[in-house]
Design a protein around this motif. Structure first.
Motif, PDB file in Angstrom:
ATOM      1  N   MET A 132      13.550   3.848  -2.547  1.00  0.00           N
ATOM      2  CA  MET A 132      12.208   3.704  -1.965  1.00  0.00           C
ATOM      3  C   MET A 132      11.545   2.375  -2.342  1.00  0.00           C
ATOM      4  SD  MET A 132      11.174   5.980   0.127  1.00  0.00           S
ATOM      5  CE  MET A 132       9.372   5.901   0.102  1.00  0.00           C
ATOM      6  N   MET A 172      -6.070   5.860   1.376  1.00  0.00           N
ATOM      7  CA  MET A 172      -4.653   6.240   1.318  1.00  0.00           C
ATOM      8  C   MET A 172      -4.231   6.380  -0.148  1.00  0.00           C
ATOM      9  SD  MET A 172      -2.918   3.594   3.934  1.00  0.00           S
ATOM     10  CE  MET A 172      -3.604   3.183   5.515  1.00  0.00           C
ATOM     11  N   GLY A 173      -2.982   6.765  -0.325  1.00  0.00           N
ATOM     12  CA  GLY A 173      -2.442   6.762  -1.669  1.00  0.00           C
ATOM     13  C   GLY A 173      -2.165   8.149  -2.206  1.00  0.00           C
ATOM     14  N   VAL A 174      -1.635   8.152  -3.428  1.00  0.00           N
ATOM     15  CA  VAL A 174      -1.228   9.407  -4.059  1.00  0.00           C
ATOM     16  C   VAL A 174      -1.750   9.444  -5.483  1.00  0.00           C
ATOM     17  CG1 VAL A 174       0.888   9.598  -2.682  1.00  0.00           C
ATOM     18  CG2 VAL A 174       0.952   8.369  -4.857  1.00  0.00           C
ATOM     19  N   GLU A 203       2.305  12.323  -8.106  1.00  0.00           N
ATOM     20  CA  GLU A 203       2.952  12.484  -6.788  1.00  0.00           C
ATOM     21  C   GLU A 203       3.893  11.316  -6.473  1.00  0.00           C
ATOM     22  OE1 GLU A 203      -0.387  14.813  -4.175  1.00  0.00           O
ATOM     23  OE2 GLU A 203      -0.762  12.693  -4.604  1.00  0.00           O
ATOM     24  N   VAL A 233      16.291   7.826   3.790  1.00  0.00           N
ATOM     25  CA  VAL A 233      15.228   6.823   3.678  1.00  0.00           C
ATOM     26  C   VAL A 233      15.383   5.772   4.783  1.00  0.00           C
ATOM     27  CG1 VAL A 233      14.215   5.006   2.223  1.00  0.00           C
ATOM     28  CG2 VAL A 233      15.024   7.124   1.176  1.00  0.00           C
ATOM     29  N   ASN A 265      14.186   2.007   6.005  1.00  0.00           N
ATOM     30  CA  ASN A 265      13.596   0.752   5.539  1.00  0.00           C
ATOM     31  C   ASN A 265      13.525  -0.172   6.750  1.00  0.00           C
ATOM     32  OD1 ASN A 265      13.359  -1.938   4.372  1.00  0.00           O
ATOM     33  ND2 ASN A 265      13.886  -0.990   2.409  1.00  0.00           N
ATOM     34  N   VAL A 285       8.673   1.464   4.198  1.00  0.00           N
ATOM     35  CA  VAL A 285       9.758   2.278   3.651  1.00  0.00           C
ATOM     36  C   VAL A 285       9.285   3.727   3.729  1.00  0.00           C
ATOM     37  CG1 VAL A 285      11.328   2.607   1.714  1.00  0.00           C
ATOM     38  CG2 VAL A 285      10.204   0.413   2.006  1.00  0.00           C
ATOM     39  N   HIS A 286      10.106   4.565   4.339  1.00  0.00           N
ATOM     40  CA  HIS A 286       9.677   5.950   4.551  1.00  0.00           C
ATOM     41  C   HIS A 286      10.783   6.921   4.149  1.00  0.00           C
ATOM     42  CE1 HIS A 286       7.515   9.297   6.230  1.00  0.00           C
ATOM     43  NE2 HIS A 286       8.542   9.606   6.999  1.00  0.00           N
ATOM     44  N   HIS A 287      10.366   7.922   3.357  1.00  0.00           N
ATOM     45  CA  HIS A 287      11.307   8.935   2.892  1.00  0.00           C
ATOM     46  C   HIS A 287      11.249  10.115   3.851  1.00  0.00           C
ATOM     47  CE1 HIS A 287      13.453  11.511   0.109  1.00  0.00           C
ATOM     48  NE2 HIS A 287      13.595  10.505  -0.725  1.00  0.00           N
ATOM     49  N   GLU A 333      15.628  13.895   3.092  1.00  0.00           N
ATOM     50  CA  GLU A 333      16.559  13.370   2.088  1.00  0.00           C
ATOM     51  C   GLU A 333      16.760  11.862   2.282  1.00  0.00           C
ATOM     52  OE1 GLU A 333      18.213  14.925  -0.338  1.00  0.00           O
ATOM     53  OE2 GLU A 333      17.404  16.921   0.107  1.00  0.00           O
ATOM     54  N   GLN A 364       0.827  -1.201   0.000  1.00  0.00           N
ATOM     55  CA  GLN A 364       0.000   0.000   0.000  1.00  0.00           C
ATOM     56  C   GLN A 364       0.866   1.258   0.000  1.00  0.00           C
ATOM     57  OE1 GLN A 364      -3.357   0.464  -0.121  1.00  0.00           O
ATOM     58  NE2 GLN A 364      -2.976   2.679  -0.093  1.00  0.00           N
ATOM     59  N   VAL A 365       0.575   2.154  -0.939  1.00  0.00           N
ATOM     60  CA  VAL A 365       1.182   3.484  -0.879  1.00  0.00           C
ATOM     61  C   VAL A 365       0.363   4.276   0.142  1.00  0.00           C
ATOM     62  CG1 VAL A 365       1.592   5.625  -2.147  1.00  0.00           C
ATOM     63  CG2 VAL A 365       1.939   3.422  -3.280  1.00  0.00           C
ATOM     64  N   VAL A 366       1.007   4.707   1.208  1.00  0.00           N
ATOM     65  CA  VAL A 366       0.293   5.442   2.260  1.00  0.00           C
ATOM     66  C   VAL A 366       0.187   6.914   1.869  1.00  0.00           C
ATOM     67  CG1 VAL A 366       0.332   6.117   4.688  1.00  0.00           C
ATOM     68  CG2 VAL A 366       1.087   3.830   4.011  1.00  0.00           C
ATOM     69  N   ASN A 367       1.306   7.469   1.486  1.00  0.00           N
ATOM     70  CA  ASN A 367       1.337   8.850   1.003  1.00  0.00           C
ATOM     71  C   ASN A 367       2.580   9.014   0.134  1.00  0.00           C
ATOM     72  OD1 ASN A 367       3.559   9.248   2.757  1.00  0.00           O
ATOM     73  ND2 ASN A 367       2.144   9.672   4.454  1.00  0.00           N
ATOM     74  N   ARG A 368       2.916  10.227  -0.214  1.00  0.00           N
ATOM     75  CA  ARG A 368       4.017  10.461  -1.156  1.00  0.00           C
ATOM     76  C   ARG A 368       5.352   9.924  -0.617  1.00  0.00           C
ATOM     77  NH1 ARG A 368       6.738  15.508  -1.630  1.00  0.00           N
ATOM     78  NH2 ARG A 368       8.090  15.494  -3.476  1.00  0.00           N
ATOM     79  N   LYS A 369       5.427   9.770   0.694  1.00  0.00           N
ATOM     80  CA  LYS A 369       6.717   9.391   1.285  1.00  0.00           C
ATOM     81  C   LYS A 369       6.730   8.021   1.933  1.00  0.00           C
ATOM     82  CE  LYS A 369       8.551  13.958   2.274  1.00  0.00           C
ATOM     83  NZ  LYS A 369       9.071  14.835   3.316  1.00  0.00           N
ATOM     84  N   THR A 370       5.614   7.323   1.935  1.00  0.00           N
ATOM     85  CA  THR A 370       5.560   6.072   2.711  1.00  0.00           C
ATOM     86  C   THR A 370       4.897   4.940   1.941  1.00  0.00           C
ATOM     87  OG1 THR A 370       5.294   7.458   4.654  1.00  0.00           O
ATOM     88  CG2 THR A 370       4.935   5.105   4.962  1.00  0.00           C
ATOM     89  N   LEU A 371       5.550   3.777   2.006  1.00  0.00           N
ATOM     90  CA  LEU A 371       5.055   2.568   1.366  1.00  0.00           C
ATOM     91  C   LEU A 371       5.078   1.462   2.413  1.00  0.00           C
ATOM     92  CD1 LEU A 371       4.496   1.222  -1.469  1.00  0.00           C
ATOM     93  CD2 LEU A 371       6.956   0.823  -1.597  1.00  0.00           C
ATOM     94  N   ILE A 372       3.995   0.669   2.514  1.00  0.00           N
ATOM     95  CA  ILE A 372       4.006  -0.441   3.480  1.00  0.00           C
ATOM     96  C   ILE A 372       3.619  -1.747   2.790  1.00  0.00           C
ATOM     97  CG2 ILE A 372       3.584   0.923   5.582  1.00  0.00           C
ATOM     98  CD1 ILE A 372       0.626   0.208   5.360  1.00  0.00           C
TER      99      ILE A 372
END
Lengths: 430, 70
Positions: free
Chosen positions: B34, B19-21, B25, A296, A298, A289-291, A294, A219-227
């Motif tokens: 990433m 959730m999501g983009v 984005e 990251v 994991n 994984v979180h950005h 700068e 799941q992409v949580v937001n622009r900076k986070t993937l789980i």
């Protein structure tokens, strides 16, 4: 309303851009992504030393299709624990071939230093796109070492949802392994023989099958986070003994000395181990994984349990710290497991095995890897781009493993394992 | 186990839809660093080493095993 309109226009523009970019993407498809690597692994106290060169090459074929190949060589030497333990007297063991001996001094942990192996492992994956939102990855693997052959097939189906922010994956794996121990398959609970008096063997080879099922969600949580969350079930059927591991038969568990007499004068007071021929493993795996600005992070956590009574927790954290034109990546891993139900320090004559050599228990092993143990790993990696599409990196890790031997008389404990790992990687487009 | 799996998946799907983009984005998510497995052989060697030194293995995918590791 205005915002919605802009959002819609952005989506159209993005699609147009992606389409416009496709000729360039096609040009890139003509190239192979190549990863090469060399691992040097070294355990302290003269134990296992390994060198492993490896290469992986993958290529996009267009229309979201892709192929990947992997070749890994493995050369191992050194000494490995034979299943015995240190005692107050020197111990003499027979090598697996049955024609020579090795002696372990009093107070030392027994290691079989005749161990040598070489392994070649091949793997191939074919990613097949079904439609814009789904794909199947077919995989095949083959590995061979002197005493072990493994063949595997895998299939993984992935379906994207929710604007490609959610991916569900269902995977199936099947492995068929053939075990060819040096000089035959030891008879379970039979004694190690005095050198040159014959060996207790039954047949040349055994087999084992492994069937794996996994379902997962990414799941992409937001622009900076993937789980990612995976649940796995693995069923292992067939021969699962370590054919080179023995167990000590004792009169008195306090002294822990091998029994003064066991069966005939040609039989040593050590018997081959026996494990169940089926094993069911359940695994829960989570990764994030979180950005940051700068850098990251994991992180992963795994919970494992099986019907041998083993439960384990694994925590893994990598922090990629970006430098001006390179990066440093510290790594910490912590692992802890309970012992298998049938993990035993030794077999007591008259209680666990009778004087005629009949086992009075179903299973037993003194393989330290089935003991209650912890592993701590600390590592550091440095990576630097070499031009636009290539990267060089070097990684060093220190692994410390300690067995919890509570209840074992002093002097008979399993020694800790310290290992060093050095790895260089070079990745490039070809 | 099956029931837990179903519940987790349903919860995940329900929760995930919020959730999501948007496609534009994905700049950071597209970076190599990433990816879930950013370093192909780091992960491969780790799995291989710990498979031969610990009683647990797996979790990230299916297959593997296949070694009479000492």
């Amino acid at each position: 309303m205005q915002l919605k309109k802009i959002k819609g226009q952005m989506a159209v523009a993005t699609c147009a851009l992606l389409q416009a970019a496709s000729p360039a993407a096609n040009a890139a498809e003509a190239e192979w992504d190549v990863d090469t690597s060399l691992l040097y692994y070294s355990e302290a106290d003269g134990r296992v030393q390994a060198a492993e060169p490896a290469i992986h090459a993958g290529r996009d074929l267009g229309d979201d299709e892709r192929i990947d190949f992997r070749v890994v060589f493995d050369a191992l030497t050194g000494a490995t624990p034979n299943g015995g333990y240190a005692t107050s007297a020197a111990q003499t063991f027979t090598t697996p071939s049955g024609d020579s001996t090795y002696v372990t001094a009093a107070g030392d942990s027994p290691l079989d230093d005749t161990f040598r192996d070489a392994r070649v492992s091949l793997g191939a994956d074919w990613t097949m796109s079904l439609d814009r939102m789904s794909k199947v990855v077919w995989g095949a693997s083959l590995s061979g070492e002197i005493d072990y052959i493994s063949m595997g097939l895998t299939a993984a189906y992935s379906q994207d949802f929710n604007n490609r922010n959610t991916t569900l994956t269902a995977s199936l794996g099947f492995n068929n392994d053939i075990i060819n121990p040096y000089d035959g398959v030891p008879i379970e609970f039979s004694p190690m023989r005095v050198a040159n008096t014959g060996i207790n063997r039954d047949g040349d080879s055994e087999t084992k099958t492994i069937t794996d099922f996994m379902i997962g969600v990414t799941q992409v949580v937001n622009r900076k986070t993937l789980i990612q969350l995976n649940l796995s079930l693995s069923l292992v059927d067939g021969y699962q003994n370590d054919p080179y591991k023995i167990m000590t038969v004792v009169d008195d568990p306090v002294t822990g000395l091998p029994a003064s007499s066991f069966l005939t004068a040609d039989d040593l007071s050590y018997v081959y181990e026996k494990r169940p021929d089926s094993r069911q493993k359940n695994i829960l795996f989570f990764k994030a994984v979180h950005h940051l600005e700068e850098d990251v992070i994991n992180f992963s956590y795994r919970y494992y349990s099986d019907d041998w009574g083993i439960k384990s927790h694994t925590l893994d954290l990598k922090y990629r710290y970006e430098l001006a034109n390179s990066y440093l990546q510290p790594h910490v891993r912590y692992y802890t497991q309970d012992a298998a139900d049938f993990y035993r320090h030794n077999l007591v004559l008259g209680t666990d095995i009778d004087t005629a050599g009949n086992a009075l228990i179903d299973y037993a092993s003194h393989d330290y890897r089935l003991a209650e143990l912890d592993t701590v790993t600390l590592g550091l990696k440095y990576g630097i781009p070499m031009g636009d599409d290539s990267e060089f990196s070097v990684r060093g890790e220190v692994i410390s493993q300690s067995v919890n031997d509570s209840g074992v008389p002093a002097g008979q404990e399993t020694p800790d394992l310290d290992a060093l790992m050095l790895q260089v990687n070079y990745s490039f487009l070809w | 186990m099956k029931r837990i799996a179903t519940v987790i998946l349903l919860m995940a799907l329900a929760g995930c839809s919020s959730m999501g983009v948007e496609p534009w984005e994905r700049d950071l998510l597209a970076k190599d660093s990433m990816q879930l497995v950013p370093d192909y052989f780091d992960n491969f060697y780790d799995e291989h080493i710990y498979f031969s030194k610990e009683a647990s293995s797996g979790g990230q995918g299916v297959g593997g095993g296949g070694c009479g590791c000492n």
